[in-house]
Write a protein that holds these residues in place. Structure first.
Motif, PDB file in Angstrom:
ATOM      1  N   ALA A 129     -40.622  44.463  -1.370  1.00  0.00           N
ATOM      2  CA  ALA A 129     -41.493  44.481  -0.191  1.00  0.00           C
ATOM      3  C   ALA A 129     -40.718  44.066   1.061  1.00  0.00           C
ATOM      4  N   LEU A 130     -39.822  43.094   0.895  1.00  0.00           N
ATOM      5  CA  LEU A 130     -38.957  42.677   2.009  1.00  0.00           C
ATOM      6  C   LEU A 130     -38.077  43.838   2.464  1.00  0.00           C
ATOM      7  N   ASN A 189     -38.610  46.983   2.016  1.00  0.00           N
ATOM      8  CA  ASN A 189     -39.508  47.976   2.607  1.00  0.00           C
ATOM      9  C   ASN A 189     -39.816  47.642   4.064  1.00  0.00           C
ATOM     10  N   LYS A 190     -40.120  46.363   4.314  1.00  0.00           N
ATOM     11  CA  LYS A 190     -40.491  45.941   5.673  1.00  0.00           C
ATOM     12  C   LYS A 190     -39.311  46.057   6.638  1.00  0.00           C
TER      13      LYS A 190
END
Lengths: 229, 229
Positions: free
Chosen positions: B129-130, B132-133
């Motif tokens: 998720a990191l 991705n962000k």
């Protein structure tokens, strides 16, 4: 047992005093006698003291703002130091683990195909895995997003839901469900007339009779056990 | 471009010097000129220095032992402090993010229905998720389990796979793997003398011959296909 409180809330937030939401949650919990709040402060943890505190509660809640898809590092430091192998194997079994997570973005974005890509359930898997390893019961995640945009009514709803999350029984057991259905069924039967109403009342009384029989049998078993040498 | 190294390995391990595996990985990476190792040490981080270091690399690797289904807390502290909002929006785009994770238990247990319940992909979602962000490319997780039980042959295989993970292009196709072996073999053959060097060069040229033949066959197939009605 005296001195056994229900719920311990472990708060990991670098600026609790400056956080409107954290202050709101603190005020919401103050009337709840069975709840204790515990702030994590930078520095060395007294491992024995932390472990003894955990032992006294049935429900452990980690409360924190989500930073980079996890808790602030101080909570991880606490977990790594306090929950050692022996403690994890012996002292946490059957306790409940919950998360109260505040989000800086709308929770609706946490989904496949949305900007955050993953659900909160996916993002907090490491905590679920921790609960699994310690044989704890993992509660549904309690998330709060965009607190500063909430209306007064939203905040009142949040207050009640938060209080329930800290104190309400988490047993989706048969008896709870049965109670719910009996009282629901009774109120529905009033809206019907004639044979339908009679049928519904018949069903409710069968359920109640069954339950009484079960209760009687349980009492009998308890008595028989207490008579054993 | 001068001064641009390929890969930065950020190591979060409380006792790097005492870890057999970490020492093994360190030795494995020493011959790789395009790789820089960076140990995280308790205390305050120099945010600007850390950010500037990140800018110089195309591939960022977090290397750590899994503690309670995540990295040791020092890595989370580093992430929370170094990757601020502006930096995450501007400086990491298109870089690669990889994880080298050592496990104290058999990786086979990480599956639905097994003791650890979740896969490593699920457990390390927060890092995905990191990535991705920050618009980074998330690499497959490189996991090492039960290093101390490995045979010498296992360790040699691990060495090669680790070196590839740090330096190889992120395409798991056959040609990339082959290219990697050819260039690696050529540089190794220079360190040998006499028959060993000849043998190695012989092997390399066989691989290259084979590859040329494969290329020829592919071209032929393409031609045949284009002749089809």
């Amino acid at each position: 047992m005296n001195n056994v409180k229900k719920t311990l809330v472990i708060i990991a937030h670098p600026e609790v005093g400056d956080s409107q939401l954290q202050q709101f949650l603190l005020e919401s919990s103050q009337s709840l006698k069975e709840v204790e709040m515990h702030y994590l402060i930078e520095g060395q943890f007294d491992i024995k003291e932390e472990q003894n505190r955990l032992k006294r509660f049935d429900r452990i809640i980690f409360q924190f703002p989500m930073y980079w898809y996890s808790a602030p590092s101080i909570l991880k430091k606490w977990i790594d130091e306090v929950i050692d192998y022996t403690f994890s194997k012996t002292e946490l079994r059957n306790k409940e683990l919950g998360l109260v997570v505040s989000l800086g973005v709308d929770e609706a974005n946490f989904a496949s195909g949305k900007s955050e890509k993953f659900t909160l359930s996916e993002i907090f898997r490491p905590f679920e895995a921790l609960a699994n390893k310690c044989q704890m019961i993992f509660l549904p995640i309690f998330s709060i997003s965009l607190f500063s945009y909430m209306t007064e009514i939203d905040k009142k709803r949040l207050l009640i839901e938060y209080q329930q999350y800290l104190t309400k029984k988490n047993r989706d057991n048969f008896k709870e469900k049965e109670n719910w259905f009996v009282s629901r069924g009774k109120s529905i039967s009033k809206t019907y007339e004639g044979t339908k109403q009679e049928d519904l009342e018949q069903i409710m009384s069968i359920i109640e009779d069954n339950r009484e029989e079960i209760e009687d049998l349980r009492l009998l078993i308890d008595e028989m056990r207490s008579d054993e040498p």
